[in-house]
Design a protein around this motif. Structure first.
Motif, PDB file in Angstrom:
ATOM      1  N   PRO A  43     -11.184  16.031  -1.376  1.00 45.09           N
ATOM      2  CA  PRO A  43     -11.394  15.871  -2.822  1.00 45.09           C
ATOM      3  C   PRO A  43     -10.121  15.417  -3.543  1.00 45.09           C
ATOM      4  O   PRO A  43     -10.181  14.592  -4.457  1.00 45.09           O
ATOM      5  CB  PRO A  43     -11.830  17.262  -3.278  1.00 45.09           C
ATOM      6  CG  PRO A  43     -12.485  17.856  -2.075  1.00 45.09           C
ATOM      7  CD  PRO A  43     -11.676  17.331  -0.907  1.00 45.09           C
ATOM      8  N   GLY A  44      -8.966  15.913  -3.140  1.00 45.97           N
ATOM      9  CA  GLY A  44      -7.713  15.499  -3.767  1.00 45.97           C
ATOM     10  C   GLY A  44      -7.412  14.033  -3.555  1.00 45.97           C
ATOM     11  O   GLY A  44      -6.980  13.333  -4.475  1.00 45.97           O
ATOM     12  N   ALA A  45      -7.645  13.546  -2.335  1.00 49.16           N
ATOM     13  CA  ALA A  45      -7.430  12.127  -2.038  1.00 49.16           C
ATOM     14  C   ALA A  45      -8.407  11.264  -2.832  1.00 49.16           C
ATOM     15  O   ALA A  45      -8.040  10.196  -3.323  1.00 49.16           O
ATOM     16  CB  ALA A  45      -7.579  11.868  -0.541  1.00 49.16           C
ATOM     17  N   MET A  46      -9.651  11.732  -2.963  1.00 47.29           N
ATOM     18  CA  MET A  46     -10.643  11.010  -3.774  1.00 47.29           C
ATOM     19  C   MET A  46     -10.168  10.912  -5.219  1.00 47.29           C
ATOM     20  O   MET A  46     -10.213   9.842  -5.825  1.00 47.29           O
ATOM     21  CB  MET A  46     -12.007  11.709  -3.737  1.00 47.29           C
ATOM     22  CG  MET A  46     -12.788  11.536  -2.472  1.00 47.29           C
ATOM     23  SD  MET A  46     -13.641   9.946  -2.377  1.00 47.29           S
ATOM     24  CE  MET A  46     -14.913  10.170  -3.610  1.00 47.29           C
ATOM     25  N   ARG A  47      -9.726  12.048  -5.794  1.00 50.66           N
ATOM     26  CA  ARG A  47      -9.243  12.049  -7.182  1.00 50.66           C
ATOM     27  C   ARG A  47      -8.069  11.084  -7.357  1.00 50.66           C
ATOM     28  O   ARG A  47      -8.019  10.336  -8.328  1.00 50.66           O
ATOM     29  CB  ARG A  47      -8.827  13.455  -7.607  1.00 50.66           C
ATOM     30  CG  ARG A  47      -9.921  14.213  -8.274  1.00 50.66           C
ATOM     31  CD  ARG A  47      -9.392  15.518  -8.870  1.00 50.66           C
ATOM     32  NE  ARG A  47     -10.294  16.593  -8.515  1.00 50.66           N
ATOM     33  CZ  ARG A  47     -10.211  17.372  -7.454  1.00 50.66           C
ATOM     34  NH1 ARG A  47      -9.215  17.267  -6.619  1.00 50.66           N
ATOM     35  NH2 ARG A  47     -11.113  18.292  -7.213  1.00 50.66           N
ATOM     36  N   ASP A  48      -7.133  11.119  -6.414  1.00 51.10           N
ATOM     37  CA  ASP A  48      -5.960  10.243  -6.504  1.00 51.10           C
ATOM     38  C   ASP A  48      -6.367   8.768  -6.476  1.00 51.10           C
ATOM     39  O   ASP A  48      -5.917   7.980  -7.304  1.00 51.10           O
ATOM     40  CB  ASP A  48      -4.979  10.521  -5.372  1.00 51.10           C
ATOM     41  CG  ASP A  48      -4.247  11.839  -5.533  1.00 51.10           C
ATOM     42  OD1 ASP A  48      -4.304  12.436  -6.632  1.00 51.10           O
ATOM     43  OD2 ASP A  48      -3.622  12.277  -4.546  1.00 51.10           O
ATOM     44  N   ALA A  49      -7.174   8.390  -5.517  1.00 52.35           N
ATOM     45  CA  ALA A  49      -7.559   6.981  -5.374  1.00 52.35           C
ATOM     46  C   ALA A  49      -8.463   6.522  -6.515  1.00 52.35           C
ATOM     47  O   ALA A  49      -8.238   5.475  -7.118  1.00 52.35           O
ATOM     48  CB  ALA A  49      -8.243   6.756  -4.033  1.00 52.35           C
ATOM     49  N   HIS A 106       0.865  -1.176   0.000  1.00 48.97           N
ATOM     50  CA  HIS A 106       0.000   0.000   0.000  1.00 48.97           C
ATOM     51  C   HIS A 106       0.900   1.223   0.000  1.00 48.97           C
ATOM     52  O   HIS A 106       1.604   1.491   0.964  1.00 48.97           O
ATOM     53  CB  HIS A 106      -0.919  -0.003   1.231  1.00 48.97           C
ATOM     54  CG  HIS A 106      -1.822  -1.194   1.265  1.00 48.97           C
ATOM     55  ND1 HIS A 106      -2.929  -1.285   0.464  1.00 48.97           N
ATOM     56  CD2 HIS A 106      -1.762  -2.335   1.974  1.00 48.97           C
ATOM     57  CE1 HIS A 106      -3.533  -2.445   0.692  1.00 48.97           C
ATOM     58  NE2 HIS A 106      -2.843  -3.100   1.597  1.00 48.97           N
ATOM     59  N   SER A 107       0.873   1.970  -1.097  1.00 50.63           N
ATOM     60  CA  SER A 107       1.805   3.085  -1.226  1.00 50.63           C
ATOM     61  C   SER A 107       1.344   4.318  -0.463  1.00 50.63           C
ATOM     62  O   SER A 107       2.167   5.070   0.011  1.00 50.63           O
ATOM     63  CB  SER A 107       2.006   3.436  -2.698  1.00 50.63           C
ATOM     64  OG  SER A 107       0.770   3.765  -3.282  1.00 50.63           O
ATOM     65  N   THR A 108       0.057   4.510  -0.338  1.00 51.72           N
ATOM     66  CA  THR A 108      -0.439   5.704   0.331  1.00 51.72           C
ATOM     67  C   THR A 108      -1.722   5.373   1.072  1.00 51.72           C
ATOM     68  O   THR A 108      -2.576   4.689   0.537  1.00 51.72           O
ATOM     69  CB  THR A 108      -0.764   6.817  -0.697  1.00 51.72           C
ATOM     70  OG1 THR A 108       0.343   6.979  -1.566  1.00 51.72           O
ATOM     71  CG2 THR A 108      -1.061   8.126  -0.029  1.00 51.72           C
ATOM     72  N   SER A 109      -1.843   5.860   2.278  1.00 54.89           N
ATOM     73  CA  SER A 109      -3.123   5.763   2.971  1.00 54.89           C
ATOM     74  C   SER A 109      -3.456   7.150   3.487  1.00 54.89           C
ATOM     75  O   SER A 109      -2.574   7.950   3.783  1.00 54.89           O
ATOM     76  CB  SER A 109      -3.070   4.750   4.113  1.00 54.89           C
ATOM     77  OG  SER A 109      -2.196   5.199   5.115  1.00 54.89           O
ATOM     78  N   VAL A 110      -4.745   7.425   3.559  1.00 52.90           N
ATOM     79  CA  VAL A 110      -5.192   8.736   3.993  1.00 52.90           C
ATOM     80  C   VAL A 110      -6.061   8.569   5.229  1.00 52.90           C
ATOM     81  O   VAL A 110      -7.211   8.168   5.131  1.00 52.90           O
ATOM     82  CB  VAL A 110      -5.987   9.460   2.866  1.00 52.90           C
ATOM     83  CG1 VAL A 110      -6.448  10.819   3.337  1.00 52.90           C
ATOM     84  CG2 VAL A 110      -5.137   9.576   1.622  1.00 52.90           C
ATOM     85  N   PRO A 111      -5.485   8.815   6.423  1.00 55.24           N
ATOM     86  CA  PRO A 111      -6.305   8.755   7.636  1.00 55.24           C
ATOM     87  C   PRO A 111      -7.116  10.039   7.785  1.00 55.24           C
ATOM     88  O   PRO A 111      -6.792  11.066   7.180  1.00 55.24           O
ATOM     89  CB  PRO A 111      -5.262   8.632   8.742  1.00 55.24           C
ATOM     90  CG  PRO A 111      -4.049   9.306   8.189  1.00 55.24           C
ATOM     91  CD  PRO A 111      -4.085   9.088   6.700  1.00 55.24           C
ATOM     92  N   GLY A 112      -8.151   9.975   8.560  1.00 54.34           N
ATOM     93  CA  GLY A 112      -8.945  11.179   8.834  1.00 54.34           C
ATOM     94  C   GLY A 112      -9.907  11.495   7.705  1.00 54.34           C
ATOM     95  O   GLY A 112     -10.299  10.627   6.946  1.00 54.34           O
ATOM     96  N   PRO A 113     -10.277  12.779   7.601  1.00 57.02           N
ATOM     97  CA  PRO A 113     -11.274  13.154   6.597  1.00 57.02           C
ATOM     98  C   PRO A 113     -10.775  12.897   5.176  1.00 57.02           C
ATOM     99  O   PRO A 113      -9.591  13.053   4.876  1.00 57.02           O
ATOM    100  CB  PRO A 113     -11.486  14.646   6.818  1.00 57.02           C
ATOM    101  CG  PRO A 113     -10.517  15.082   7.846  1.00 57.02           C
ATOM    102  CD  PRO A 113      -9.793  13.887   8.373  1.00 57.02           C
ATOM    103  N   VAL A 114     -11.685  12.480   4.320  1.00 60.80           N
ATOM    104  CA  VAL A 114     -11.368  12.217   2.919  1.00 60.80           C
ATOM    105  C   VAL A 114     -11.516  13.530   2.154  1.00 60.80           C
ATOM    106  O   VAL A 114     -12.588  14.116   2.106  1.00 60.80           O
ATOM    107  CB  VAL A 114     -12.301  11.139   2.336  1.00 60.80           C
ATOM    108  CG1 VAL A 114     -12.008  10.924   0.857  1.00 60.80           C
ATOM    109  CG2 VAL A 114     -12.143   9.835   3.116  1.00 60.80           C
TER     110      VAL A 114
END
Length: 173
Positions: A17-23, A7-15
């Motif tokens: 828009p940038g994290a949504m676009r990336d994933a 797993h190269s990146t994980s996003v804890p906490g609030p999701v």
């Protein structure tokens, strides 16, 4: 370890828009242009979120942004065509995404049974009537009944993946 994944990146906490676009950019999608014939001429917009919904009855769905100026005008007409763009149609994708311009200037098309424009050289076209709409946050989820369709099996689709356009060659795995 065989079979393990990294797993190269994980996003804890609030999701965000940038994290949504990336994933979600890791999911390749086709690109369509939704068109209709309005009283003042043809109307259209680019849409990346499109899919088959049901075979019985035959339904498709797509999700225009709530900020779209074209979708409310097409909704009023109630009949429209979903044009699945071919690999060499990047110019249509960007052209129909613009606002305040004549999107059909220099664009060759023929009428679908509904009268909506079928853009020349598309991979497929799906002529529809509005079935229903649903709240989709900052987008509207549109369900549409398929009334007629056509395909060109020799035309590869335009794909959007990780923020850019791509083509998977025929026969590639």
């Amino acid at each position: 370890m065989p079979g393990s994944t990294t797993h190269s990146t994980s996003v804890p906490g609030p999701v965000t828009p940038g994290a949504m676009r990336d994933a979600l950019g890791a999911f390749a999608s086709g690109v369509v242009v939704v068109t209709a014939q309005g009283p003042a001429g043809p109307i259209g917009f680019t849409c990346q979120s499109f899919s088959s919904l049901s075979l019985d009855p035959p339904l498709v769905c797509f999700s225009p942004a709530r900020t779209s100026g074209s979708w409310p005008r097409i909704r009023e007409i109630g009949r429209f065509c979903v044009n699945v763009l071919a690999a060499d149609h990047e110019h249509h994708s960007t052209g129909f995404a613009r606002s305040g311009v004549d999107k059909f200037a220099g664009v060759s098309w023929a009428p679908a049974p509904s009268g909506a424009p079928v853009l020349e050289g598309v991979s497929a076209w799906i002529d529809c009537t509005l079935w229903n709409e649903y709240d989709g946050g900052d987008h509207t989820i549109v369900a549409a009944r398929v009334e007629a369709l056509g395909t060109d099996p020799d035309r590869m689709p335009l794909l959007f993946f990780r923020g850019g356009y791509h083509l998977t060659p025929r026969g590639a795995s």
